[in-house]
Design an enzyme around this catalytic site. Structure first.
Site, PDB file in Angstrom:
ATOM      1  N   LYS A  33       0.838  -1.210   0.000  1.00  0.00           N
ATOM      2  CA  LYS A  33       0.000   0.000   0.000  1.00  0.00           C
ATOM      3  C   LYS A  33       0.871   1.258   0.000  1.00  0.00           C
ATOM      4  O   LYS A  33       0.623   2.184  -0.776  1.00  0.00           O
ATOM      5  CB  LYS A  33      -0.943  -0.035   1.228  1.00  0.00           C
ATOM      6  N   ARG A 134      -8.642  11.875  12.686  1.00  0.00           N
ATOM      7  CA  ARG A 134      -7.207  11.651  12.874  1.00  0.00           C
ATOM      8  C   ARG A 134      -6.415  12.963  12.846  1.00  0.00           C
ATOM      9  O   ARG A 134      -6.767  13.895  12.127  1.00  0.00           O
ATOM     10  CB  ARG A 134      -6.705  10.668  11.810  1.00  0.00           C
ATOM     11  N   SER A 179       7.031   9.239  12.235  1.00  0.00           N
ATOM     12  CA  SER A 179       5.970   9.049  11.252  1.00  0.00           C
ATOM     13  C   SER A 179       6.501   9.204   9.832  1.00  0.00           C
ATOM     14  O   SER A 179       6.981  10.274   9.443  1.00  0.00           O
ATOM     15  CB  SER A 179       4.843  10.063  11.489  1.00  0.00           C
ATOM     16  N   GLN A 181       4.619   9.186   7.304  1.00  0.00           N
ATOM     17  CA  GLN A 181       3.677  10.043   6.568  1.00  0.00           C
ATOM     18  C   GLN A 181       4.087  11.505   6.694  1.00  0.00           C
ATOM     19  O   GLN A 181       4.060  12.255   5.714  1.00  0.00           O
ATOM     20  CB  GLN A 181       2.255   9.831   7.083  1.00  0.00           C
ATOM     21  N   ASP A 332       2.025  -1.111  11.993  1.00  0.00           N
ATOM     22  CA  ASP A 332       0.687  -1.574  11.575  1.00  0.00           C
ATOM     23  C   ASP A 332       0.413  -3.020  11.981  1.00  0.00           C
ATOM     24  O   ASP A 332      -0.686  -3.528  11.759  1.00  0.00           O
ATOM     25  CB  ASP A 332       0.548  -1.458  10.050  1.00  0.00           C
ATOM     26  N   ARG A 363      -6.473   1.631  18.026  1.00  0.00           N
ATOM     27  CA  ARG A 363      -6.186   0.192  17.898  1.00  0.00           C
ATOM     28  C   ARG A 363      -5.842  -0.462  19.228  1.00  0.00           C
ATOM     29  O   ARG A 363      -6.151  -1.636  19.441  1.00  0.00           O
ATOM     30  CB  ARG A 363      -5.035  -0.033  16.916  1.00  0.00           C
TER      31      ARG A 363
HETATM   32  C1  S3P Z   1       2.484   4.730   6.331  1.00  0.00           C
HETATM   33  C2  S3P Z   1       3.033   5.109   7.515  1.00  0.00           C
HETATM   34  C3  S3P Z   1       2.527   4.682   8.829  1.00  0.00           C
HETATM   35  C4  S3P Z   1       1.568   3.498   8.707  1.00  0.00           C
HETATM   36  C5  S3P Z   1       0.606   3.668   7.581  1.00  0.00           C
HETATM   37  C6  S3P Z   1       1.335   3.801   6.259  1.00  0.00           C
HETATM   38  C7  S3P Z   1       3.067   5.250   5.068  1.00  0.00           C
HETATM   39  O1  S3P Z   1       1.830   5.759   9.410  1.00  0.00           O
HETATM   40  O2  S3P Z   1       0.871   3.325   9.904  1.00  0.00           O
HETATM   41  O3  S3P Z   1      -0.279   2.560   7.494  1.00  0.00           O
HETATM   42  O4  S3P Z   1       2.740   4.722   3.993  1.00  0.00           O
HETATM   43  O5  S3P Z   1       3.854   6.194   5.154  1.00  0.00           O
HETATM   44  P1  S3P Z   1       2.576   6.885  10.318  1.00  0.00           P
HETATM   45  O6  S3P Z   1       3.442   7.659   9.435  1.00  0.00           O
HETATM   46  O7  S3P Z   1       1.465   7.714  10.890  1.00  0.00           O
HETATM   47  O8  S3P Z   1       3.311   6.100  11.352  1.00  0.00           O
END
Ligand code: S3P
Length: 456
Positions: A33, A134, A179, A181, A332, A363
């Site tokens: 993903k 969120r 993070s 993200q 995750d 979670r």
């Molecule tokens: C992800 C980063 C993670 C993960 C998410 C996918 C990504 O989140 O939990 O399912 O693709 O960068 P966080 O950056 O909030 O830890």
């Protein structure tokens, strides 16, 4: 396509998992993903045609594709899991005419906020009920320092309007939360800034954005920072070159059939071409330490990502202490690890879980509540979970609310494959966000999943 139709129908409703055994076979779980989101986004930023093979065609990724089209990027499906993307170049995005609906996807919205900030346009972001709860300040705060402006709810959550400035500024920024993200949002915005942006990451998180940016020709440098961290710098306003990408299978999805095979009797399965990036592989390391019979055969290195075939056999697991430091490498996977821990002999203590409270659902509380309903003793604190393993005998017989959280839904279905009584989940539609053929693949290896008669 009959099996897909069955899944479509089942997926609209509850699903029930029954005691299963002798799971067997070799399967390809769908594409990763994180890498799928990034390939569509970077393809949209490059000049020329990017071809993505093995793209995850799940709801989350399809929402990102729809948003990229709103930015003026041409995205076409060529074949099953094969897509073509004609990029607009860095800074060349159109202003979307419609609100960008990212559904359930935290990755989609956070990465696209960064992307939008690097263009002098206004973009409106919305999501489903789970996504709208969120936290988004973790992303908007650094982007504001770079010069972007946001209008959002007073708690910082969606809906959000992002206004990108004409001239975005490069920054130096230390991540206050581990993070990927947030890191990726800043890196994507930084592409639009004139100059060098530096991100200090005290705890390393998944580095797919950095790996892919390098592949597309960005000038990105990574150095050690403090004890285990990284300093990542990127030079803005590059011309990114279109690429052909092969998306490996998602280790976070592979975790479900893997744990199902570990906890059911007489099972032996193979999972092929799984992304084995070490920053994603914490779960498999921990399971092996718990006594899991998992063979990892590193077979390839595609576009900077390690790939492995996994072979998993039924195993007697032992409880373990899972240190906080490993959390970013398996963030995750705690719901499915907790399922494995419930069947283990002895106690499993998982530390450093604060971030689990702000995922698709809380979670930590969902796992604890669900396990207790299935007859497993747990202790939950603000950032830890202790599971008192039942040495193979878990009662089950519970009805679990998935709370719009795909990983909670799939984890409790896996639990139900080895409990004395079946486990039912209230809503399986959420599984479409990350693992659209979950039902099909799990039943193919022998898992017993049914639609309860009450809703047939
Ligand atoms: C992800 C980063 C993670 C993960 C998410 C996918 C990504 O989140 O939990 O399912 O693709 O960068 P966080 O950056 O909030 O830890």
């Amino acid at each position: 396509m009959a099996s897909f139709k069955i899944f479509e129908n089942v997926c609209m409703f509850n699903l029930k998992a029954h005691n299963s055994s002798s799971l067997n076979g070799s399967i390809n779980v769908p594409g990763d993903k994180s890498i799928s989101h990034r390939s569509v986004i970077l393809g949209g930023l490059a000049v020329g045609e990017t071809i993505v093979n093995g793209l995850l065609e799940s709801e989350d990724v399809l929402h990102t594709i729809a948003a990229m089209r709103e930015f003026g990027v041409i995205v076409k499906k060529l074949d099953e899991q094969q897509w073509s993307i004609y990029g607009r170049g860095v800074g060349g995005f159109d202003e979307p005419k419609n609100a960008l609906y990212l559904g359930n996807s935290g990755t989609g919205v956070r990465l696209l906020l960064g992307l939008a900030a690097g263009n002098p346009i206004n973009a409106f972001f919305i999501g489903d009920n789970s996504l709208s709860k969120r936290p988004m300040r973790r992303v908007t705060a650094p982007l504001e320092i770079m010069g972007a402006r946001f209008v959002n709810r007073s708690d910082g959550c969606l809906p959000i309007v992002c206004s990108g400035p004409k001239h975005l500024l490069p920054i130096q920024y230390e991540l206050p939360v581990a993070s990927a993200q947030v890191k990726s949002a800043i890196l994507l915005a930084a592409l639009g800034a004139a100059g060098k942006t530096t991100i200090l990451e005290p705890e390393p998180t998944r580095d797919h954005t950095e790996i892919m940016l390098k592949q597309f020709g960005a000038q990105i440098n990574i150095k050690p920072f403090n004890k285990d961290g990284r300093e990542i710098s990127i030079v803005g306003q590059p011309e990114l070159q279109a690429k052909t990408i092969h998306v490996p299978a998602d280790p976070s999805s592979a975790a479900f059939p893997a744990v199902a095979a570990l906890i059911t009797r007489g099972s032996h399965i193979k999972l092929k071409n799984v992304c084995a990036n070490s920053l994603r592989f914490g779960l498999f390391e921990i399971l092996i330490k718990m006594g899991a019979n998992i063979k990892i055969d590193y077979c390839d290195n595609t576009e900077g990502e390690k790939i492995a075939h996994l072979e998993v056999k039924s195993s007697s697991l032992k409880g373990i202490k899972v240190p906080a430091e490993i959390a970013p490498r398996m963030i995750d996977e705690y719901p499915i690890l907790a399922v494995a821990a419930a069947f283990a002999e002895g106690t499993t203590i998982m530390l450093g879980l604060k971030e689990l409270r702000v995922k698709e659902s809380d979670r930590l509380s969902a796992i604890a509540k669900g396990l207790v309903a299935c007859g497993v003793k747990v202790e939950e604190t603000i950032d830890s979970l202790t599971v008192y393993g039942r040495g193979g005998l878990v009662k089950g017989g519970a009805f679990i609310e998935a709370n719009m959280d795909h990983r909670i839904a799939m984890s409790f279905l896996v639990l139900g494959m080895a409990t004395e009584k079946p486990i039912e989940i209230d809503d399986s539609t959420t599984i479409q966000t990350s693992f659209p053929n979950f039902y099909e693949l799990m039943t193919q290896i022998g898992c017993k999943l049914t639609m309860p008669s009450s809703i047939k």
